[in-house]
Scaffold this active site. Structure first.
Site, PDB file in Angstrom:
ATOM      1  N   LYS A 160       0.837  -1.196   0.000  1.00 55.47           N
ATOM      2  CA  LYS A 160       0.000   0.000   0.000  1.00 55.47           C
ATOM      3  C   LYS A 160       0.875   1.250   0.000  1.00 55.47           C
ATOM      4  O   LYS A 160       1.798   1.388   0.818  1.00 55.47           O
ATOM      5  CB  LYS A 160      -0.914   0.014   1.230  1.00 55.47           C
ATOM      6  CG  LYS A 160      -2.004  -1.047   1.207  1.00 55.47           C
ATOM      7  CD  LYS A 160      -3.066  -0.753   0.171  1.00 55.47           C
ATOM      8  CE  LYS A 160      -4.254  -1.698   0.281  1.00 55.47           C
ATOM      9  NZ  LYS A 160      -5.267  -1.443  -0.751  1.00 55.47           N
ATOM     10  N   ASP A 188      -0.043  -0.699  -4.733  1.00 55.60           N
ATOM     11  CA  ASP A 188      -1.405  -0.175  -4.743  1.00 55.60           C
ATOM     12  C   ASP A 188      -1.382   1.205  -4.115  1.00 55.60           C
ATOM     13  O   ASP A 188      -1.261   1.359  -2.902  1.00 55.60           O
ATOM     14  CB  ASP A 188      -2.349  -1.092  -3.959  1.00 55.60           C
ATOM     15  CG  ASP A 188      -3.796  -0.620  -4.030  1.00 55.60           C
ATOM     16  OD1 ASP A 188      -4.064   0.394  -4.712  1.00 55.60           O
ATOM     17  OD2 ASP A 188      -4.663  -1.258  -3.400  1.00 55.60           O
ATOM     18  N   GLU A 214      -1.479  -0.726  -8.922  1.00 60.15           N
ATOM     19  CA  GLU A 214      -2.939  -0.590  -8.889  1.00 60.15           C
ATOM     20  C   GLU A 214      -3.316   0.859  -8.591  1.00 60.15           C
ATOM     21  O   GLU A 214      -2.746   1.490  -7.707  1.00 60.15           O
ATOM     22  CB  GLU A 214      -3.453  -1.489  -7.757  1.00 60.15           C
ATOM     23  CG  GLU A 214      -4.820  -2.087  -7.957  1.00 60.15           C
ATOM     24  CD  GLU A 214      -5.193  -2.979  -6.788  1.00 60.15           C
ATOM     25  OE1 GLU A 214      -6.321  -2.823  -6.294  1.00 60.15           O
ATOM     26  OE2 GLU A 214      -4.366  -3.806  -6.364  1.00 60.15           O
ATOM     27  N   ASP A 239      -8.592  -0.090 -10.440  1.00 67.01           N
ATOM     28  CA  ASP A 239      -9.419  -0.600  -9.342  1.00 67.01           C
ATOM     29  C   ASP A 239     -10.624   0.312  -9.180  1.00 67.01           C
ATOM     30  O   ASP A 239     -11.688   0.060  -9.750  1.00 67.01           O
ATOM     31  CB  ASP A 239      -8.600  -0.692  -8.060  1.00 67.01           C
ATOM     32  CG  ASP A 239      -9.395  -1.265  -6.883  1.00 67.01           C
ATOM     33  OD1 ASP A 239     -10.562  -1.673  -7.086  1.00 67.01           O
ATOM     34  OD2 ASP A 239      -8.866  -1.315  -5.765  1.00 67.01           O
ATOM     35  N   LYS A 263     -14.053  -6.279  -7.808  1.00 65.67           N
ATOM     36  CA  LYS A 263     -14.480  -6.440  -6.417  1.00 65.67           C
ATOM     37  C   LYS A 263     -16.000  -6.385  -6.379  1.00 65.67           C
ATOM     38  O   LYS A 263     -16.616  -5.511  -6.993  1.00 65.67           O
ATOM     39  CB  LYS A 263     -13.917  -5.323  -5.523  1.00 65.67           C
ATOM     40  CG  LYS A 263     -12.414  -5.345  -5.344  1.00 65.67           C
ATOM     41  CD  LYS A 263     -11.967  -4.142  -4.519  1.00 65.67           C
ATOM     42  CE  LYS A 263     -10.467  -4.152  -4.298  1.00 65.67           C
ATOM     43  NZ  LYS A 263      -9.993  -2.882  -3.698  1.00 65.67           N
TER      44      LYS A 263
END
Length: 365
Positions: A160, A188, A214, A239, A263
């Site tokens: 992250k 990400d 991402e 995303d 998702k």
């Protein structure tokens, strides 16, 4: 078959604080749905509200769930496209809570067919290996976390980022130095960078052997994604820029990314996820199945979907390994290290623990 009533639960799961670019989560803001039918079959669905990304809180999910349950009462749960259209006709968006209803309907349909959900969806068993996500911390702290996961057998790390760009670059470099060359690293940024920051960071990290990055920028910079994709030495995955199959179509037509993250909390569930997967498959754009902070109920549904989706080749199904302090689930997927196995029971094969549900606020509609 008719829907008789729906149970709605405030399904809050305490967890260790988890930091990403957009905020800190102290508990999983989940909602559990049980849809009951006159055939003696009930379906289970779960969603995890992530307000800083999807814009839904646990409270908004609960409020909409009561309306949705009323709309579906007396209708045939096996007509899944029609039932999801009923919800869309009432309210646009609200994909997170819609995904719980979609999941419960698919659970009912697979149970009625007496098949595990992945077989009902036309899938077959294959090896699924999840990554492990490292929340934002100091470069040294994140490198230590990566080493801990590596020693436990993890082979894929998702990092992250999305804070100060120079710190982010240092985070990645220290992790790579700590874990060596063999480990797969994914980034990400959770929409944390500007275009210039993203271009700079991705250029600086070109030699770090990164699988993909991402969502580098906020979705309002989607018009700049094709330019970033063209100039980035690291492949991009959309995303938050991809909620539904129309988003997927636009991203692919604009050559804005190499990969797409699916998702349920964005797509509204399995039905729309299948449409995203189909468009991506037609254009040779590989997909990842991702998750928010779901328990093993929704994660099991994610895994069933992945087993039936040949174009899903990346797996980010680690949420209940990221600090859930309780596991309120009976049945469901199992972890062998970082390899996942789906149950062979009919339907999703997972349900909530009744003792845990007794502690949860409940509504019946």
């Amino acid at each position: 078959m008719k829907i008789t009533h729906t149970e709605i639960y405030r399904f809050s799961i305490p967890m260790e604080p988890f930091v990403i670019a957009t905020g800190t989560m102290h508990f999983a803001q989940n909602v559990l749905i049980r849809i009951y039918t006159d055939a003696g079959i009930h379906g289970v669905g779960e969603c995890s509200a992530f307000p800083m990304i999807v814009g839904e809180t646990q409270e908004t999910c609960l409020a909409m769930a009561k309306d949705f349950a009323q709309i579906l009462k007396g209708k045939n749960p096996l007509e899944i496209p029609e039932r999801m259209q009923d919800l869309l006709a009432y309210a646009d968006h609200n994909a997170t809570i819609k995904s719980a209803f979609d999941m419960a309907l698919f659970d009912i349909a697979a149970k009625n067919a007496k098949l595990p959900l992945y077989q009902f969806l036309g899938g077959q068993k294959k090896t699924i290996e999840t990554d492990m996500t490292i929340g934002i911390d100091t470069p040294e702290g994140m490198a230590q976390t990566a080493l801990k996961y590596q020693k436990n057998g993890c082979r894929i790390i998702k990092i992250k980022l999305g804070k100060k760009v120079n710190d982010d670059i240092e985070r990645v470099k220290q992790i790579r130095a700590a874990v060596g060359d063999e480990m797969v690293l994914r980034l990400d940024a959770n929409q944390g960078w500007s275009f210039d920051d993203a271009l700079f960071a991705l250029g600086e990290l070109a030699d770090q052997n990164i699988e993909f990055c991402e969502q580098p920028m906020r979705t309002w910079f989607d018009d700049k994604l094709p330019e970033l994709a063209l100039n980035s030495p690291i492949k991009l995955m959309a995303d938050e820029s991809c909620y539904n199959h129309h988003d997927a179509r636009k991203l692919i037509n604009n050559q804005a990314c190499e990969y797409i993250n699916i998702k349920f909390s964005k797509s509204g569930g399995i039905l729309e996820a299948q449409k995203i997967h189909e468009i991506a498959l037609q254009h040779g754009v590989k997909c990842m199945i991702g998750s928010m902070l779901e328990s093993r109920i929704a994660l099991t549904a994610n895994l069933h979907f992945a087993l039936a989706s040949p174009n899903v080749v990346f797996f980010d199904l680690d949420t209940c390994l990221l600090g859930h302090l309780v596991d309120p689930v009976v049945g469901g997927l199992t972890y062998d290290g970082y390899f996942l196995t789906v149950p062979e029971t009919i339907g999703i094969g997972a349900d909530a623990d009744e003792e845990f549900l007794e502690t949860c606020e409940r509504w019946i509609v």
